[in-house]
Write a protein that holds these residues in place. Structure first.
Motif, mmCIF file in Angstrom:
data_model
loop_
_atom_site.group_PDB
_atom_site.id
_atom_site.type_symbol
_atom_site.label_atom_id
_atom_site.label_comp_id
_atom_site.label_asym_id
_atom_site.label_seq_id
_atom_site.Cartn_x
_atom_site.Cartn_y
_atom_site.Cartn_z
ATOM 1 N N MET A 1 1.818 -4.105 -8.187
ATOM 2 C CA MET A 1 1.843 -4.498 -9.574
ATOM 3 C C MET A 1 1.437 -5.712 -9.485
ATOM 4 O O MET A 1 1.866 -6.699 -9.083
ATOM 5 N N LEU A 110 10.550 -9.039 -18.213
ATOM 6 C CA LEU A 110 9.111 -9.386 -17.796
ATOM 7 C C LEU A 110 9.271 -10.566 -16.737
ATOM 8 O O LEU A 110 8.583 -10.696 -15.711
ATOM 9 N N LYS A 113 10.450 -9.428 -13.192
ATOM 10 C CA LYS A 113 9.332 -9.126 -12.541
ATOM 11 C C LYS A 113 8.247 -10.057 -12.111
ATOM 12 O O LYS A 113 7.741 -10.330 -11.180
ATOM 13 N N ALA A 116 9.681 -12.207 -9.388
ATOM 14 C CA ALA A 116 9.887 -11.327 -8.170
ATOM 15 C C ALA A 116 8.141 -11.499 -7.416
ATOM 16 O O ALA A 116 8.310 -11.987 -6.297
ATOM 17 N N LEU A 117 7.282 -11.499 -8.383
ATOM 18 C CA LEU A 117 5.932 -11.584 -7.924
ATOM 19 C C LEU A 117 5.624 -13.058 -7.449
ATOM 20 O O LEU A 117 5.039 -13.213 -6.307
ATOM 21 N N GLU A 160 13.494 -5.906 -7.220
ATOM 22 C CA GLU A 160 12.152 -6.056 -7.688
ATOM 23 C C GLU A 160 11.368 -6.577 -6.624
ATOM 24 O O GLU A 160 10.438 -5.904 -6.166
ATOM 25 N N ARG A 163 11.339 -3.914 -3.940
ATOM 26 C CA ARG A 163 10.393 -2.939 -4.352
ATOM 27 C C ARG A 163 8.838 -3.488 -4.102
ATOM 28 O O ARG A 163 8.120 -2.533 -3.691
ATOM 29 N N LEU A 164 8.518 -4.406 -4.347
ATOM 30 C CA LEU A 164 7.083 -5.063 -3.997
ATOM 31 C C LEU A 164 6.902 -5.400 -2.532
ATOM 32 O O LEU A 164 5.677 -5.559 -2.275
#
Length: 323
Positions: A1, A110, A113, A116-117, A160, A163-164
């Motif tokens: 993502m 948002l 997410k 987390a990125l 998150e 998950r990544l």
């Protein structure tokens, strides 16, 4: 993502004001805004004004916009010119925080997410996340704190990140676990900075609660307080503010004193007092142009006559927001 980040970077001629120092980030600091503006409006206002306050990203329900380069510091944590928050952390502002509701929840989702990125890209774990409060004690991210959801937000970021395929949060051993969430017993090999990280509390708070002047001098077996009260944790409890009555405006000589400090402190709590890069947020007790400008911006946001003069209507609105 992937999340597309729009860049609306501050002009280089404003670096000296907004982001004067090169930075190699070590943390991510999460903030809640004090209004219901979009990310585009937050960044546009931040990059366009003449105040020092700055932050790297604003996140709303639809997009992420960057205002400060990641290799430059931003003035967002209120811990001074050389504070770790200001000098070594990436600032993420979550929009629509004043009123909450569906738009805020979408913005927070948002932001979770996106943070987390950021962690994944840097090979960092959840231990690199901080709230504004950790750096200088300010009640921010105010909506998350007032709803008692800081641990929930951190857990969502951790989930998150996992998950990544990022770094998993380590499970604490028995010797690393909080004792009732209120105290910690120092063990061999402990450092105050490590204790602070493991117990989600700032170094400054640990030193204040335990009267520690030199963070290098802690002893094995020493019991450290983690909260202001062992029996009644203060998590989620808002501080109280006192506001003066009367009329305050720019005069010559300048009006000064405790009453002005009370106005400045309340405005800072609502993110309108400007000098987050200065000691004590620039709260100096003088009703000068900076204080008047902060009052004017507050008034314009809440439908009051934007004259920069503190009076009964401005006082009432500030008090209503701080309840």
């Amino acid at each position: 993502m992937t999340i597309a980040v729009k860049k609306r970077l501050v002009p280089s001629e404003k670096y000296a004001l907004k982001c004067p120092n090169p930075m190699t980030p070590e943390y991510i600091t999460i903030h809640n805004t004090a209004n219901d503006a979009s990310a585009a409006n937050e960044i546009s206002y931040m990059t366009g004004n003449s105040e020092s306050t700055s932050y790297h990203f604003a996140v709303d329900d639809k997009e992420v916009i960057q205002g400060i380069p990641l290799n430059r510091n931003a003035w967002h944590s209120g811990d001074g010119t050389n504070g770790t928050g200001n000098r070594k952390s990436i600032a993420v502002e979550i929009c629509y925080s004043k009123s909450g509701g569906a738009r805020y929840r979408a913005a927070e989702a948002l932001a979770i997410k996106f943070v987390a990125l950021l962690l994944k890209e840097r090979g960092w774990g959840i231990d690199k996340i901080r709230k504004h409060q950790d750096w200088n004690g300010k009640y921010c991210p105010h909506r998350i704190l007032s709803e008692g959801r800081w641990d929930q937000v951190k857990a969502a970021i951790a989930a998150e990140l996992e998950r990544l395929g990022g770094k998993k949060a380590p499970k604490p051993s028995k010797t690393e676990t909080k004792t009732g969430g209120a105290t910690y017993t120092v063990k061999k090999g402990d450092a105050l900075s490590v204790i602070a990280q493991k117990n989600d509390v700032s170094m400054a708070t640990l030193q204040r609660l335990n009267g520690i002047k030199n963070p290098n001098f802690i002893k094995v077996g020493q019991v450290l307080k983690l909260t202001d009260s062992v029996s009644t944790p203060t998590k989620g409890k808002k501080p109280s503010y006192t506001l003066p009555s009367g009329i305050f405006k720019v005069t010559s000589p300048l009006t000064k004193g405790t009453a002005v400090k009370q106005i400045q402190t309340a405005l800072a709590a609502l993110y309108y007092y400007p000098d987050k890069g200065a000691k004590n947020n620039g709260i100096d007790g003088y009703y000068g142009s900076k204080t008047a400008n902060a009052v004017k911006r507050f008034q314009s946001m809440y439908g009051l006559a934007a004259d920069g003069i503190y009076g009964p209507k401005t006082k009432a609105k500030i008090e209503a927001l701080l309840k």
